[in-house]
Design a protein around this motif. Structure first.
Motif, PDB file in Angstrom:
ATOM      1  N   THR A 263       0.835  -1.205   0.000  1.00 24.22           N
ATOM      2  CA  THR A 263       0.000   0.000   0.000  1.00 24.22           C
ATOM      3  C   THR A 263       0.865   1.248   0.000  1.00 24.22           C
ATOM      4  N   ALA A 264       0.582   2.143  -0.940  1.00 25.07           N
ATOM      5  CA  ALA A 264       1.286   3.424  -1.020  1.00 25.07           C
ATOM      6  C   ALA A 264       0.382   4.528  -0.477  1.00 25.07           C
ATOM      7  N   ARG A 265       0.985   5.531   0.099  1.00 28.05           N
ATOM      8  CA  ARG A 265       0.184   6.630   0.645  1.00 28.05           C
ATOM      9  C   ARG A 265      -0.423   7.446  -0.484  1.00 28.05           C
ATOM     10  N   ARG A 266      -1.635   7.894  -0.263  1.00 29.98           N
ATOM     11  CA  ARG A 266      -2.307   8.773  -1.218  1.00 29.98           C
ATOM     12  C   ARG A 266      -2.505  10.136  -0.580  1.00 29.98           C
ATOM     13  N   ASP A 267      -2.847  11.131  -1.362  1.00 28.95           N
ATOM     14  CA  ASP A 267      -3.161  12.441  -0.820  1.00 28.95           C
ATOM     15  C   ASP A 267      -4.452  12.356  -0.017  1.00 28.95           C
ATOM     16  N   ALA A 268      -4.434  12.945   1.150  1.00 27.39           N
ATOM     17  CA  ALA A 268      -5.620  12.935   2.004  1.00 27.39           C
ATOM     18  C   ALA A 268      -5.727  14.286   2.698  1.00 27.39           C
ATOM     19  N   SER A 269      -6.944  14.664   3.068  1.00 23.91           N
ATOM     20  CA  SER A 269      -7.136  15.929   3.775  1.00 23.91           C
ATOM     21  C   SER A 269      -6.422  15.880   5.112  1.00 23.91           C
ATOM     22  N   PRO A 270      -5.871  17.015   5.565  1.00 23.21           N
ATOM     23  CA  PRO A 270      -5.034  16.997   6.772  1.00 23.21           C
ATOM     24  C   PRO A 270      -5.803  16.973   8.083  1.00 23.21           C
ATOM     25  N   GLY A 271      -7.102  17.165   8.060  1.00 21.94           N
ATOM     26  CA  GLY A 271      -7.864  17.261   9.295  1.00 21.94           C
ATOM     27  C   GLY A 271      -7.921  15.954  10.066  1.00 21.94           C
ATOM     28  N   THR A 272      -8.335  16.067  11.332  1.00 20.89           N
ATOM     29  CA  THR A 272      -8.460  14.902  12.215  1.00 20.89           C
ATOM     30  C   THR A 272      -9.924  14.750  12.601  1.00 20.89           C
ATOM     31  N   ALA A 273     -10.663  14.016  11.783  1.00 26.55           N
ATOM     32  CA  ALA A 273     -12.103  13.823  12.006  1.00 26.55           C
ATOM     33  C   ALA A 273     -12.315  12.478  12.700  1.00 26.55           C
ATOM     34  N   LEU A 274     -12.016  12.449  13.974  1.00 26.06           N
ATOM     35  CA  LEU A 274     -12.055  11.209  14.732  1.00 26.06           C
ATOM     36  C   LEU A 274     -13.479  10.661  14.854  1.00 26.06           C
ATOM     37  N   GLY A 275     -14.441  11.544  15.078  1.00 29.25           N
ATOM     38  CA  GLY A 275     -15.818  11.099  15.174  1.00 29.25           C
ATOM     39  C   GLY A 275     -16.311  10.469  13.884  1.00 29.25           C
ATOM     40  N   ALA A 276     -15.978  11.092  12.757  1.00 29.55           N
ATOM     41  CA  ALA A 276     -16.359  10.534  11.461  1.00 29.55           C
ATOM     42  C   ALA A 276     -15.695   9.192  11.230  1.00 29.55           C
ATOM     43  N   ALA A 277     -14.457   9.047  11.691  1.00 33.40           N
ATOM     44  CA  ALA A 277     -13.755   7.764  11.557  1.00 33.40           C
ATOM     45  C   ALA A 277     -14.445   6.686  12.374  1.00 33.40           C
ATOM     46  N   MET A 278     -14.910   7.025  13.559  1.00 31.76           N
ATOM     47  CA  MET A 278     -15.636   6.067  14.385  1.00 31.76           C
ATOM     48  C   MET A 278     -16.938   5.653  13.711  1.00 31.76           C
ATOM     49  N   ALA A 279     -17.653   6.630  13.133  1.00 32.73           N
ATOM     50  CA  ALA A 279     -18.907   6.318  12.449  1.00 32.73           C
ATOM     51  C   ALA A 279     -18.656   5.414  11.244  1.00 32.73           C
ATOM     52  N   ALA A 280     -17.561   5.656  10.519  1.00 30.89           N
ATOM     53  CA  ALA A 280     -17.221   4.807   9.374  1.00 30.89           C
ATOM     54  C   ALA A 280     -16.926   3.387   9.833  1.00 30.89           C
ATOM     55  N   GLY A 281     -16.204   3.240  10.949  1.00 29.60           N
ATOM     56  CA  GLY A 281     -15.915   1.918  11.474  1.00 29.60           C
ATOM     57  C   GLY A 281     -17.173   1.176  11.889  1.00 29.60           C
ATOM     58  N   ALA A 282     -18.104   1.895  12.507  1.00 29.83           N
ATOM     59  CA  ALA A 282     -19.371   1.278  12.905  1.00 29.83           C
ATOM     60  C   ALA A 282     -20.159   0.828  11.677  1.00 29.83           C
ATOM     61  N   GLN A 283     -20.100   1.621  10.607  1.00 28.87           N
ATOM     62  CA  GLN A 283     -20.784   1.239   9.376  1.00 28.87           C
ATOM     63  C   GLN A 283     -20.196  -0.043   8.800  1.00 28.87           C
ATOM     64  N   HIS A 284     -18.879  -0.163   8.822  1.00 30.33           N
ATOM     65  CA  HIS A 284     -18.249  -1.403   8.365  1.00 30.33           C
ATOM     66  C   HIS A 284     -18.712  -2.589   9.203  1.00 30.33           C
ATOM     67  N   LEU A 285     -18.750  -2.416  10.512  1.00 31.40           N
ATOM     68  CA  LEU A 285     -19.140  -3.518  11.394  1.00 31.40           C
ATOM     69  C   LEU A 285     -20.607  -3.906  11.211  1.00 31.40           C
ATOM     70  N   SER A 286     -21.437  -2.960  10.762  1.00 26.63           N
ATOM     71  CA  SER A 286     -22.846  -3.281  10.534  1.00 26.63           C
ATOM     72  C   SER A 286     -23.011  -4.294   9.408  1.00 26.63           C
ATOM     73  N   GLN A 287     -21.969  -4.468   8.591  1.00 24.76           N
ATOM     74  CA  GLN A 287     -22.010  -5.441   7.503  1.00 24.76           C
ATOM     75  C   GLN A 287     -21.767  -6.861   8.003  1.00 24.76           C
ATOM     76  N   ARG A 288     -21.383  -7.022   9.271  1.00 18.10           N
ATOM     77  CA  ARG A 288     -21.087  -8.349   9.820  1.00 18.10           C
ATOM     78  C   ARG A 288     -21.914  -8.635  11.071  1.00 18.10           C
ATOM     79  N   PRO A 289     -23.244  -8.610  10.942  1.00 18.72           N
ATOM     80  CA  PRO A 289     -24.080  -8.913  12.110  1.00 18.72           C
ATOM     81  C   PRO A 289     -23.991 -10.373  12.535  1.00 18.72           C
ATOM     82  N   ASP A 290     -23.422 -11.214  11.667  1.00 17.19           N
ATOM     83  CA  ASP A 290     -23.309 -12.643  11.958  1.00 17.19           C
ATOM     84  C   ASP A 290     -22.202 -12.964  12.948  1.00 17.19           C
ATOM     85  N   CYS A 291     -21.323 -12.024  13.224  1.00 13.82           N
ATOM     86  CA  CYS A 291     -20.166 -12.291  14.079  1.00 13.82           C
ATOM     87  C   CYS A 291     -20.544 -12.200  15.559  1.00 13.82           C
TER      88      CYS A 291
END
Length: 239
Positions: free
Chosen positions: A105-133
């Protein structure tokens, strides 16, 4: 006993596929406070931690019940990228494939901000795809406090009752950063993550003293997260 029964029932409910013992999502901070060297130390640290013999054994300990892993990186409110999509860790070869994906994996350009809450929401969305676990765990790595997007505390409160545990790997740095608004290096950073981010059953925050310590901290964290009931124990509790 109650937890063992819940896990056993979840494992028994997946008749047509390998039962999922745990869904594990790793969210990696690639905001402006993370330079190119630290980016590489972070990805290589995750890869090396997954290849650690003790972690490898823990990932494979309950086969055929599998651990399913997804890895993504985050920075600004709308800036997340999946590096490793959902992958069932069915054997050592699968772990090696994940390690190879991270190494390439190579680094790509990304916005410099630190949106920790948005990152948590994104992680929760990913986990919602695995209700079987049977267990669902979100790991957030970070070296600074949130400065954009929804407040982590609000996202944390919205996640209550979702059956998700949020843990943190907090990177504290000895040297100051010339990044406006960065709190990296502050000794109160671990306390911030404990108060504003982690939530759920047995949630905890692990600390890395700089990115050179990231691999060792990730090993400690994964071993703690993956510790749990064996398939033999679950079967015994069902009798």
């Amino acid at each position: 006993m109650i937890r063992a029964l819940a896990v056993a029932l979840a494992l028994a409910g997946t008749a047509n596929a390998a039962p999922c013992r745990q869904a594990l999502v790793l969210g990696l901070d690639v905001s402006g406070s993370v330079d190119a060297r630290e980016y590489r130390l972070q990805l290589d640290g995750v890869a090396s931690a997954l290849g650690n013999p003790n972690v490898r054994d823990a990932l494979l300990a309950t086969r055929p019940a599998v651990v399913s892993v997804l890895i993504y990186e985050w920075s600004g409110p709308d800036d997340q990228r999946v590096l490793v999509p959902w992958t069932d860790i069915s054997g050592s070869a699968t772990i090696d494939e994940v390690i190879d994906q991270l190494a390439s994996t190579a680094r790509r350009d990304a916005s410099p901000g630190t949106a920790l809450g948005a990152a948590m929401a994104a992680g929760a969305q990913h986990l919602s795809q695995r209700p079987d676990c049977a267990k669902r765990t979100l790991d957030i790595s970070g070296d600074g406090k949130s400065n954009l997007g929804p407040r982590p505390r609000d996202v944390k409160n919205n996640m209550a009752g979702m059956g998700i545990t949020v843990n943190a790997l907090v990177v504290t740095l000895d040297r100051p950063r010339p990044v406006e608004g960065s709190d990296a290096g502050n000794e109160d950073l671990a306390a911030y993550f404990k108060a504003e981010v982690i939530t759920g059953a047995d949630a905890f925050a692990e600390t890395a003293r700089g990115y050179a310590d990231y691999e060792a901290a990730m090993v400690r964290k994964l071993l703690r997260e993956l510790a749990g009931l064996s398939v033999a124990q679950l079967t015994a509790d069902q009798r």
